[in-house]
Enzyme design. Structure first.
Site, PDB file in Angstrom:
ATOM      1  N   GLU A 127       0.259  -1.407   5.681  1.00 36.22           N
ATOM      2  CA  GLU A 127       1.336  -0.890   6.528  1.00 36.22           C
ATOM      3  C   GLU A 127       1.124   0.573   6.877  1.00 36.22           C
ATOM      4  O   GLU A 127       1.454   1.007   7.983  1.00 36.22           O
ATOM      5  CB  GLU A 127       2.677  -1.065   5.812  1.00 36.22           C
ATOM      6  CG  GLU A 127       3.893  -0.749   6.685  1.00 36.22           C
ATOM      7  CD  GLU A 127       4.264   0.734   6.731  1.00 36.22           C
ATOM      8  OE1 GLU A 127       5.010   1.136   7.646  1.00 36.22           O
ATOM      9  OE2 GLU A 127       3.801   1.502   5.852  1.00 36.22           O
ATOM     10  N   ASP A 186       0.823  -1.210   0.000  1.00 43.24           N
ATOM     11  CA  ASP A 186       0.000   0.000   0.000  1.00 43.24           C
ATOM     12  C   ASP A 186       0.857   1.260   0.000  1.00 43.24           C
ATOM     13  O   ASP A 186       2.030   1.239   0.380  1.00 43.24           O
ATOM     14  CB  ASP A 186      -0.959   0.012   1.194  1.00 43.24           C
ATOM     15  CG  ASP A 186      -0.241  -0.043   2.538  1.00 43.24           C
ATOM     16  OD1 ASP A 186       0.757  -0.787   2.656  1.00 43.24           O
ATOM     17  OD2 ASP A 186      -0.668   0.648   3.480  1.00 43.24           O
TER      18      ASP A 186
END
Length: 410
Positions: free
Chosen positions: A154, A89
């Protein structure tokens, strides 16, 4: 295709795939995960890789979006495994006017490639994939098994990423004597190895006054003025109170930064009655998060809003409450751990630099592993442009990172 060409191809493809975390309004990591899986299988077929497993550990998040996590392992018949953990991400591009390029269209200039995610965390993904190419084109017998892990979420706490893996599949994926690298940090010269992280406290203050017309401040209580002064005084108070220095950390002091200030007023002739202020606190291990909260509680109790505001409804008192958005304790890796020793040697051999151990204020997924007793090195090479406009990385640094990983294995 040589390593530089491969790095450009991989990084370019990844930049074109928008994988902004759903918590920030994005569509998530699924498309990027599918690309990574495709590349892994291309390497498997090209190099006739045997004794591998590719598993997905996907979960549906609170938005109904599928969040992928990939674990690709190659068993070389060794007792220990080297894990390299990257995240799929990204954060949003932010103010597009500050970019000199399209954030989702790769641009190469002066040996650097520009685009959102190019450094954070494509450098981990790309260098991991390049490592496979190096292992099998050089026909070495690695001294560790290899595990390439690509996780989601994350950027917003890892509830659907590494935390999910550790809470449900820890024993299936990890062993306590394994070596783990998180390539989610880095300086331009690559000698710094992060072995510790500050505590993190995200705290949102809710400041309530009384809304009224902009021409009659005496009929309300301007929450903006209360919030501005409260945030400024708290900012100064926290820095004065918690002022210890620890030179291993970058920066070497605790930080207490207001990052969000917003009200619900959109027109210029209304005095706001409610404001939110968010602080991002990164706290040295010298202090406990509880100490900071105790200071904040006393500060709120003693804060006198009246001396900052000239005209307001005297029957109203400002109300200040807070909620904790995130709280994580500091974490460490033993500087004599095998992964630290091996990484230091590899940095010396590949980069011709003496590794320096450091701590940092930013949080990485290493924290969740360290809480469970694993020794983790956080390392990489980068231009330190993560989350910034015009994020970029030197193409040669993607190859250098792969060479350091390769040095550990050979």
């Amino acid at each position: 295709m040589d390593l530089i060409e491969e790095a450009i191809k991989l990084e370019s493809d990844l930049i074109r795939i928008n994988s902004v975390n759903p918590s920030f309004g994005g569509k998530g990591e699924k498309e990027k995960a599918e690309y990574v899986k495709k590349k892994l299988m291309e390497y498997v077929e090209s190099y006739n890789i045997e004794n591998y497993t590719l598993k997905e550990y996907n979960i549906i998040d609170k938005y109904g979006i599928e969040r992928p996590n990939i674990v690709f392992k190659i068993d070389f018949g060794r007792d220990k495994t080297l894990h390299i953990i990257s995240h799929l991400d990204t954060v949003p591009e932010g103010d597009i006017s500050l970019w000199g390029t399209n954030p989702y269209e790769p641009v190469i200039k002066d040996g650097k490639i520009y685009g959102r995610g190019s450094e954070d965390n494509h450098k981990g993904i790309v260098s991991s994939l390049l490592l496979l190419k190096m292992i099998f084109e050089n026909n070495i017998e690695p001294k560790y098994n290899l595990s390439l892990i690509f996780v989601s979420d994350e950027e917003d706490g890892s509830e659907y990423g590494l935390k999910y893996l550790l809470n449900n599949f820890e024993d299936e994926i990890f062993k306590k004597d394994d070596l783990i690298i998180v390539p989610d940090f880095g300086t331009p010269t690559g000698e710094f190895v992060e072995i510790g992280e500050k505590g993190i406290l995200w705290i949102k203050f809710n400041i309530k006054g009384k809304q009224c017309h902009g021409s009659t401040p005496e009929n309300g209580l301007n929450a903006d003025i209360v919030a501005f002064n409260f945030a400024n005084e708290l900012y100064n108070g926290l820095y004065e109170k918690f002022d210890e220095i620890n030179s291993i950390f970058l920066p070497e002091y605790s930080t207490f930064e207001p990052t969000i200030l917003k009200n619900k007023v959109e027109n210029p002739n209304t005095i706001p009655g409610y404001v939110e202020v968010v602080f991002d606190c990164r706290i040295l291990p010298t202090y406990k998060i509880e100490e900071v909260l105790e200071f904040i509680n006393k500060f709120i109790k003693n804060f006198e809003f009246k001396k900052y505001i000239k005209h307001y409804d005297n029957s109203i008192k400002a109300e200040i409450t807070y909620e904790i958005l995130k709280s994580e304790n500091p974490n460490y890796t033993d500087e004599n751990a095998e992964i630290i020793k091996e990484l230091k040697k590899a940095i010396k051999n590949v980069l011709n630099r003496d590794a320096k151990l450091c701590g940092m204020g930013g949080g990485t997924v290493a924290a969740f592993l360290r809480y469970k007793g694993y020794n983790v090195a956080v390392w990489g090479i980068g231009e330190e442009t993560a989350h910034q406009p015009n994020e970029h990385i030197k193409i040669e640094d993607l190859v250098k990172m792969a060479e350091v990983f390769y040095e550990i294995l050979k």
